[in-house]
Design an enzyme around this catalytic site. Sequence first.
Site, PDB file in Angstrom:
ATOM      1  N   SER A  16       0.504  -0.830  -0.043  1.00 14.62           N
ATOM      2  CA  SER A  16       0.096   0.244   0.226  1.00 14.62           C
ATOM      3  C   SER A  16       1.072   1.113  -0.018  1.00 14.62           C
ATOM      4  CB  SER A  16      -0.762  -0.220   1.212  1.00 14.62           C
ATOM      5  OG  SER A  16      -0.525  -0.089   2.476  1.00 14.62           O
ATOM      6  N   ALA A  31       4.576   1.287  -0.298  1.00 18.83           N
ATOM      7  CA  ALA A  31       5.751   1.152  -1.123  1.00 18.83           C
ATOM      8  C   ALA A  31       6.083  -0.358  -1.982  1.00 18.83           C
ATOM      9  CB  ALA A  31       6.617   1.514  -0.411  1.00 18.83           C
ATOM     10  N   GLN A  32       7.526   0.078  -2.584  1.00 13.02           N
ATOM     11  CA  GLN A  32       7.110  -1.412  -3.298  1.00 13.02           C
ATOM     12  C   GLN A  32       8.788  -1.573  -3.684  1.00 13.02           C
ATOM     13  OE1 GLN A  32       5.414  -0.486  -7.380  1.00 13.02           O
ATOM     14  NE2 GLN A  32       7.987   0.388  -8.427  1.00 13.02           N
ATOM     15  N   LYS A  52      14.121  -0.596  -1.754  1.00  8.69           N
ATOM     16  CA  LYS A  52      12.330  -0.340  -0.979  1.00  8.69           C
ATOM     17  C   LYS A  52      12.087   1.383  -1.780  1.00  8.69           C
ATOM     18  CE  LYS A  52       8.706  -0.159   2.456  1.00  8.69           C
ATOM     19  NZ  LYS A  52       8.501  -0.923   3.796  1.00  8.69           N
ATOM     20  N   ASP A  63       3.689  -4.702  12.822  1.00  8.03           N
ATOM     21  CA  ASP A  63       2.906  -4.812  11.534  1.00  8.03           C
ATOM     22  C   ASP A  63       3.448  -6.296  11.318  1.00  8.03           C
ATOM     23  OD1 ASP A  63       1.421  -3.921   9.548  1.00  8.03           O
ATOM     24  OD2 ASP A  63       2.323  -3.285   7.736  1.00  8.03           O
TER      25      ASP A  63
END
Length: 509
Positions: free
Chosen positions: A136, A138-139, A155, A290
């Site tokens: 949601s 970063a990639q 990242k 998380d």
Amino acid sequence: MRGPHNIWRLVRTGATLERTGAMAVVLEAFRAPASIRVAARLLGWPFKWLGLRGDPALPPATRALTALGPAYIKFGQILSTRPDIVGDDLAEQLKYLQDQLPPFPTAVAKKMIEAELEVPVDQVFSEFSEPVAAASIAQVHRARLAETGEEVAVKVLRPGIERAFRKDIDAFYLIARTIEIVAPAARRLRPMDVIAHFEGVVMGELDLRLESSAAAEFASNTEQDEGFRVPRPVWALSGRTVMTLGWAAGIGMNENAAIDAAGHDRKVLAARVLALFLNHALRDGFFHADMHQGNLKVGADGAIIALDFGIMGRIDEYTRRVYAEILMGFIRKDYRRVAEVHFEAGYVPADRDIDEFARALRAVGEPIFGMDASRISMARLLAYLFDVTERFGMQTRTELILLQRTMVVVEGVARSLDPHINIWEVARPVVERYIAKNVGPAALLRDLLLTAKVLSRFGPKLPRMVEAALIAQAEQPKPLAPPRRRSRWYLIPLGAGVFAAGVVLGALV
């Protein structure tokens, strides 16, 4: 900007749920009463044409959440770990949100890296792949350092992500404020404080320098933990929008078939992920907040590898002791002690009956002992616990929000690996070790020594501080001027906006 104009965002949320077909799915998953279902559909249907279309190839709930934006995706990620609450089918659909979201172009990522690091990508990386995971915020790209040949993960934040999150958070503030106005009984839950806490966490997650720091601290704290690894950041190639850290190869924690094929024992992994979380929270006071399946891998040696350190939790020593004593009280079925700890910590108002509170806690705890996790309805348990806290006037503890939320997520991860896991059996040795070391005579002596050390540092200042406090106490305060009366005509349109928000909120609930 916060305010009634965010009603449009709420209207569009309900309309999107209706247009994508997610409204019916969500209401069914949460077993909403018939009256709520009828009201939600009647209020949502007229605005259906205003909803976002989303990707028709995705299932309804996933389609709606991805269309609505990053904050909603975060919520879906949490629900994906709770099949006991939303059902197996919906939980499976929502797993898509963990790391399979549509990526943004690699060319854009490279431009962002060059702007952040002020060097050409080809100069620092001899290889740079297409996105290997997209979430949601970063990639991630797989790359190789030109200087050393080491494989790394790079990242990169999504373009415009901060603005998108702020829009959602502004709408959440309106929801929280509306709840406080139309449902005064809910004020004890401090919804505005909860959203403020969420905002602080999210804004911190959008600065990858802070995530690099968290990864380094977490790696140092856990380097002696057996069966657990944390990749370390490469500081020279990290900044606000870019983070580079060691590459971690492994099987995703959500790939049960692949884990079985590799010969790993899922029951061992389930117990380990729970025990590790409790260890980090109690022993270190610094934990990964998380820990959904998309942020966990299983290495070739069976070790659990943690990723994505944007949301980390921190709790002080006193709160850790309170938390441990509450857990131990439940494990030992000593509900009187659990009640006493709540009163000692100020979690329950002092004018309430401690024996009645202990009896209510027994009604929460007793049904879960002697059962495996597959027979426990967490939704029903949480609903009853909410009733108990409301009855005894407990307020939401914002400092424990991340801890409570992460415990729910971690339990969901463990349950996905081993549906029959008993969380209390896993927790007992971890909590007992902490209690033995931190509650008792040895801990008291350590606390006294620490107090003496602090006082010694402030020793030269203490006389003047005491004198200043006594003088301030003796001075008579000056009378305050009566407050000026102000016109309240501006509340009329605000009240109308809040009323409209309440109507939309009813549709969403």
